[in-house]
Design a protein around this motif. Structure first.
Motif, PDB file in Angstrom:
ATOM      1  N   TYR A 197       9.663  46.279  52.011  1.00  0.00           N
ATOM      2  CA  TYR A 197       8.520  46.938  51.683  1.00  0.00           C
ATOM      3  C   TYR A 197       8.667  47.550  50.465  1.00  0.00           C
ATOM      4  CZ  TYR A 197       4.859  50.672  52.388  1.00  0.00           C
ATOM      5  OH  TYR A 197       3.719  51.509  52.212  1.00  0.00           O
ATOM      6  N   LEU A 198       8.324  47.122  49.376  1.00  0.00           N
ATOM      7  CA  LEU A 198       8.558  47.520  47.964  1.00  0.00           C
ATOM      8  C   LEU A 198       8.475  48.966  47.396  1.00  0.00           C
ATOM      9  CD1 LEU A 198       8.129  44.222  45.893  1.00  0.00           C
ATOM     10  CD2 LEU A 198      10.266  44.973  46.828  1.00  0.00           C
ATOM     11  N   GLY A 199       9.370  49.654  47.158  1.00  0.00           N
ATOM     12  CA  GLY A 199       9.312  51.139  46.466  1.00  0.00           C
ATOM     13  C   GLY A 199       9.929  51.038  45.114  1.00  0.00           C
ATOM     14  N   THR A 200       9.864  52.154  44.484  1.00  0.00           N
ATOM     15  CA  THR A 200      10.471  52.422  43.279  1.00  0.00           C
ATOM     16  C   THR A 200      12.113  52.331  43.489  1.00  0.00           C
ATOM     17  OG1 THR A 200      10.255  54.911  43.635  1.00  0.00           O
ATOM     18  CG2 THR A 200       8.714  53.790  42.261  1.00  0.00           C
ATOM     19  N   ASN A 201      12.692  52.401  44.432  1.00  0.00           N
ATOM     20  CA  ASN A 201      14.085  52.518  44.716  1.00  0.00           C
ATOM     21  C   ASN A 201      14.636  51.086  44.900  1.00  0.00           C
ATOM     22  OD1 ASN A 201      12.825  51.718  47.044  1.00  0.00           O
ATOM     23  ND2 ASN A 201      14.488  52.926  48.434  1.00  0.00           N
ATOM     24  N   THR A 202      13.514  49.920  44.604  1.00  0.00           N
ATOM     25  CA  THR A 202      14.081  48.570  44.595  1.00  0.00           C
ATOM     26  C   THR A 202      14.298  47.896  43.254  1.00  0.00           C
ATOM     27  OG1 THR A 202      11.982  47.878  44.672  1.00  0.00           O
ATOM     28  CG2 THR A 202      12.893  48.250  46.677  1.00  0.00           C
ATOM     29  N   ARG A 203      15.332  46.893  43.269  1.00  0.00           N
ATOM     30  CA  ARG A 203      15.227  46.062  41.879  1.00  0.00           C
ATOM     31  C   ARG A 203      14.072  45.655  41.396  1.00  0.00           C
ATOM     32  NH1 ARG A 203      17.308  40.830  40.555  1.00  0.00           N
ATOM     33  NH2 ARG A 203      16.990  40.167  42.616  1.00  0.00           N
TER      34      ARG A 203
ATOM     35  N   ILE B 174      -0.467  43.893  43.169  1.00  0.00           N
ATOM     36  CA  ILE B 174      -1.551  43.147  44.191  1.00  0.00           C
ATOM     37  C   ILE B 174      -0.689  42.816  45.313  1.00  0.00           C
ATOM     38  CG2 ILE B 174      -2.595  40.965  44.320  1.00  0.00           C
ATOM     39  CD1 ILE B 174      -2.672  40.607  41.168  1.00  0.00           C
ATOM     40  N   ASP B 175      -1.130  43.437  46.425  1.00  0.00           N
ATOM     41  CA  ASP B 175      -0.633  43.256  47.764  1.00  0.00           C
ATOM     42  C   ASP B 175      -1.530  42.397  48.638  1.00  0.00           C
ATOM     43  OD1 ASP B 175       1.309  45.485  47.136  1.00  0.00           O
ATOM     44  OD2 ASP B 175       0.224  46.916  48.291  1.00  0.00           O
ATOM     45  N   THR B 176      -0.950  40.997  48.525  1.00  0.00           N
ATOM     46  CA  THR B 176      -1.453  40.121  49.334  1.00  0.00           C
ATOM     47  C   THR B 176      -1.397  40.101  50.891  1.00  0.00           C
ATOM     48  OG1 THR B 176       0.312  38.533  49.261  1.00  0.00           O
ATOM     49  CG2 THR B 176      -0.932  38.706  47.338  1.00  0.00           C
ATOM     50  N   ASN B 177      -0.252  40.580  51.245  1.00  0.00           N
ATOM     51  CA  ASN B 177       0.072  40.678  52.874  1.00  0.00           C
ATOM     52  C   ASN B 177       0.109  39.163  53.061  1.00  0.00           C
ATOM     53  OD1 ASN B 177       0.852  42.137  55.081  1.00  0.00           O
ATOM     54  ND2 ASN B 177      -1.487  41.928  56.008  1.00  0.00           N
ATOM     55  N   VAL B 178       0.472  38.211  52.376  1.00  0.00           N
ATOM     56  CA  VAL B 178       0.837  36.836  52.741  1.00  0.00           C
ATOM     57  C   VAL B 178       2.106  36.764  52.125  1.00  0.00           C
ATOM     58  CG1 VAL B 178       0.175  34.685  52.173  1.00  0.00           C
ATOM     59  CG2 VAL B 178      -1.702  36.348  52.576  1.00  0.00           C
ATOM     60  N   MET B 179       2.774  35.963  53.233  1.00  0.00           N
ATOM     61  CA  MET B 179       4.356  35.397  52.572  1.00  0.00           C
ATOM     62  C   MET B 179       4.027  33.817  52.795  1.00  0.00           C
ATOM     63  SD  MET B 179       6.952  37.832  54.548  1.00  0.00           S
ATOM     64  CE  MET B 179       8.401  37.238  53.566  1.00  0.00           C
ATOM     65  N   VAL B 180       4.342  33.159  51.850  1.00  0.00           N
ATOM     66  CA  VAL B 180       4.125  31.760  51.602  1.00  0.00           C
ATOM     67  C   VAL B 180       5.593  31.102  51.559  1.00  0.00           C
ATOM     68  CG1 VAL B 180       2.121  31.937  50.118  1.00  0.00           C
ATOM     69  CG2 VAL B 180       4.376  31.799  49.173  1.00  0.00           C
ATOM     70  N   ALA B 181       5.582  29.499  52.201  1.00  0.00           N
ATOM     71  CA  ALA B 181       6.625  28.882  52.104  1.00  0.00           C
ATOM     72  C   ALA B 181       6.177  27.452  52.056  1.00  0.00           C
ATOM     73  CB  ALA B 181       7.507  28.992  53.432  1.00  0.00           C
ATOM     74  N   CYS B 182       7.067  26.499  51.615  1.00  0.00           N
ATOM     75  CA  CYS B 182       6.653  25.056  51.488  1.00  0.00           C
ATOM     76  C   CYS B 182       6.893  24.399  52.942  1.00  0.00           C
ATOM     77  CB  CYS B 182       7.292  24.520  50.393  1.00  0.00           C
ATOM     78  SG  CYS B 182       6.717  22.838  49.968  1.00  0.00           S
TER      79      CYS B 182
ATOM     80  N   SER C 182       3.520  46.704  49.143  1.00  0.00           N
ATOM     81  CA  SER C 182       4.319  47.911  48.388  1.00  0.00           C
ATOM     82  C   SER C 182       3.898  49.259  48.786  1.00  0.00           C
ATOM     83  CB  SER C 182       4.077  47.735  46.892  1.00  0.00           C
ATOM     84  OG  SER C 182       2.745  47.787  46.247  1.00  0.00           O
ATOM     85  N   ASP C 183       4.543  50.280  48.562  1.00  0.00           N
ATOM     86  CA  ASP C 183       4.339  51.562  48.932  1.00  0.00           C
ATOM     87  C   ASP C 183       3.423  52.244  47.746  1.00  0.00           C
ATOM     88  OD1 ASP C 183       6.137  52.569  47.228  1.00  0.00           O
ATOM     89  OD2 ASP C 183       7.544  53.248  48.728  1.00  0.00           O
ATOM     90  N   ASP C 184       2.871  53.429  48.173  1.00  0.00           N
ATOM     91  CA  ASP C 184       1.854  54.206  47.080  1.00  0.00           C
ATOM     92  C   ASP C 184       2.795  54.537  45.745  1.00  0.00           C
ATOM     93  OD1 ASP C 184      -0.208  54.000  48.725  1.00  0.00           O
ATOM     94  OD2 ASP C 184       0.265  56.079  49.717  1.00  0.00           O
ATOM     95  N   GLU C 185       4.247  54.994  45.918  1.00  0.00           N
ATOM     96  CA  GLU C 185       5.099  55.288  44.732  1.00  0.00           C
ATOM     97  C   GLU C 185       4.937  54.035  43.795  1.00  0.00           C
ATOM     98  OE1 GLU C 185       8.846  57.037  45.670  1.00  0.00           O
ATOM     99  OE2 GLU C 185       7.943  58.936  46.746  1.00  0.00           O
ATOM    100  N   MET C 186       5.305  52.852  44.370  1.00  0.00           N
ATOM    101  CA  MET C 186       5.435  51.713  43.478  1.00  0.00           C
ATOM    102  C   MET C 186       4.005  51.310  42.840  1.00  0.00           C
ATOM    103  SD  MET C 186       7.244  49.186  42.137  1.00  0.00           S
ATOM    104  CE  MET C 186       8.374  48.023  42.898  1.00  0.00           C
ATOM    105  N   ARG C 187       2.893  51.566  43.437  1.00  0.00           N
ATOM    106  CA  ARG C 187       1.686  51.241  42.994  1.00  0.00           C
ATOM    107  C   ARG C 187       1.491  52.151  41.766  1.00  0.00           C
ATOM    108  NH1 ARG C 187      -1.653  50.778  48.528  1.00  0.00           N
ATOM    109  NH2 ARG C 187      -1.083  48.852  49.411  1.00  0.00           N
ATOM    110  N   ALA C 188       1.565  53.520  41.991  1.00  0.00           N
ATOM    111  CA  ALA C 188       1.430  54.683  41.028  1.00  0.00           C
ATOM    112  C   ALA C 188       2.418  54.384  39.683  1.00  0.00           C
ATOM    113  CB  ALA C 188       1.866  55.920  41.651  1.00  0.00           C
ATOM    114  N   ALA C 189       3.785  54.034  40.028  1.00  0.00           N
ATOM    115  CA  ALA C 189       4.675  53.631  38.964  1.00  0.00           C
ATOM    116  C   ALA C 189       4.121  52.470  38.108  1.00  0.00           C
ATOM    117  CB  ALA C 189       6.284  53.386  39.625  1.00  0.00           C
ATOM    118  N   VAL C 190       3.492  51.403  38.635  1.00  0.00           N
ATOM    119  CA  VAL C 190       3.176  50.664  38.028  1.00  0.00           C
ATOM    120  C   VAL C 190       1.742  50.734  37.255  1.00  0.00           C
ATOM    121  CG1 VAL C 190       2.453  48.075  37.969  1.00  0.00           C
ATOM    122  CG2 VAL C 190       4.499  48.712  39.275  1.00  0.00           C
TER     123      VAL C 190
END
Length: 402
Positions: free
Chosen positions: A163-169, A212-220, A196-204
């Motif tokens: 769950y991506l935030g500003t503390n991530t790479r 863009i949060d798709t709430n989808v994970m894709v795989a082949c 992603s969390d609100d801090e990540m959205r605000a930072a970007v």
């Protein structure tokens, strides 16, 4: 009967896992609970409460030199070898599917280019590859590039379990790709990810970019035979959308590894360009996935109009336009008069300088009407039955239940 709250839900699922296994991986458990609409930080807080109540303990397990977190009823309980192996195979699968996610995101951007590119001068899409001429940090290559008339949008894609935030790479990568407009054409980053969390959205957003949060994970699909059992074991099968390999109009068939290899080359760009070559596979994209990416791309374009260098009156109109487009993305169609009134009200809530601009309201809204006409000409909005809509799009930032 009311739906149980997040603590009760997490406790029930955690108890089920520990009824069947002595210990369970925390990261995969958080991802599992997401399927039911529970944010990962909410799941984490629920696990903390269960720990405080003495119902579970947290364990750190060393796996190939890295630390993995598990929960168990007692620290004496060790995870089964089969579960440790399943988590290792799952993490390797996420890495491989990340390359495929980059390819699928590029296909989505190509589809959007095909829909609006002819209506916006200077609009273009580039695949992953060496695009050093657009970067503030020439050591960082983006996963794709969106070119708007007056700015460049390096695209980062994330298909992992965090769950991506500003503390991530990933946040650092986005900062590396952003630039100071004083140094030339600005590069304003875009993140396409699951959540992603609100801090990540605000930072970007502070970088003039968008998440863009798709709430989808894709795989082949070609991964499915090898990973199906692992996903079933970890209760993560519903989390993934398995899609076919991508076929170009030239007949080339690509998976994630192929796309990654092409991205490292300077000689095979014709396989991926122009964007029209990728349209053969555009219909494999999940509906929610493409609608949210389309919403994000179109919203980024709408936001960019403010940065075109207008006078004060038109800049104010651009702020109203942004408010209107956000409302259309979240709520659907509105009459123009309703859209203008609600856009104005939303704008004066957020910008103090417009609260005292009542005497300029009609002039500002006249400019906003012109901008709405422009967006209709550019196929960013559509009109039917007396209402305007964000074209075939959803807001790129939605919310889970808990």
């Amino acid at each position: 009967m009311s739906r149980p709250g997040p603590l009760e839900y997490v406790k029930t699922i955690a108890t089920n896992r520990l009824d069947d296994h002595p210990a369970w991986p925390v990261s995969q458990f958080k991802l599992e609970c997401e399927v039911a609409g529970v944010y990962q930080n909410t799941t984490g807080n629920a696990l903390i409460e269960l720990k405080r109540a003495g119902e579970i303990e947290e364990k750190s397990v060393q796996v190939d030199g890295d630390t993995r977190k598990y929960f168990a009823r007692s620290k004496r309980h060790e995870p089964e070898d089969s579960i440790v192996e399943a988590t290792k195979r799952f993490e390797a699968f996420l890495t491989r599917s990340g390359y495929y996610a980059n390819l699928i995101a590029y296909v989505a951007l190509c589809k959007i280019y095909d829909e609006i590119g002819q209506h916006i001068t200077g609009f273009d899409v580039l695949p992953e590859g060496p695009h050093r001429y657009i970067l503030n940090n020439p050591g960082r290559e983006p996963d794709g590039v969106l070119l708007l008339p007056d700015e460049r949008v390096p695209v980062e894609v994330y298909n992992g379990g965090d769950y991506l935030g500003t503390n991530t790479r990933k946040h650092q990568q986005l900062e590396d790709l952003s630039s100071d407009p004083d140094n030339g054409i600005p590069t304003n980053p875009m993140l396409i990810n699951r959540l992603s969390d609100d801090e990540m959205r605000a930072a970007v957003r502070s970088m003039n970019g968008i998440v863009i949060d798709t709430n989808v994970m894709v795989a082949c699909n070609n991964e499915k035979p090898e990973i199906n059992e692992v996903l079933d074991t970890l209760h993560l099968t519903p989390r993934f959308s398995f899609l076919p390999e991508v076929e170009t109009t030239d007949g080339d068939v690509l998976d994630g590894a192929d796309y990654d290899e092409l991205s490292l080359s300077t000689g095979d760009v014709d396989t991926l360009r122009p964007p029209s070559k990728m349209l053969e596979s555009a219909d494999i994209l999940p509906d929610q996935y493409i609608k949210r990416i389309r919403g994000g791309v179109q919203l980024q374009y709408v936001n960019s109009i403010y940065r075109e260098g207008h006078g004060r009156m038109k800049q104010d109109a651009c702020l109203v336009l942004q408010a209107i487009y956000n409302i259309l993305l979240r709520e659907g169609g509105l009459t123009r008069s309703t859209a203008l009134n609600r856009g104005w009200d939303r704008t004066i809530e957020h910008y103090n300088r417009l609260k005292s601009a009542q005497q300029r309201k009609e002039s500002i809204l006249d400019h906003t009407r012109d901008l709405l006409n422009r967006l209709q000409d550019e196929h960013i909005i559509t009109q039917r039955s007396g209402k305007i809509y964000a074209r075939q799009a959803e807001h790129p930032q939605q919310h889970l239940t808990f």
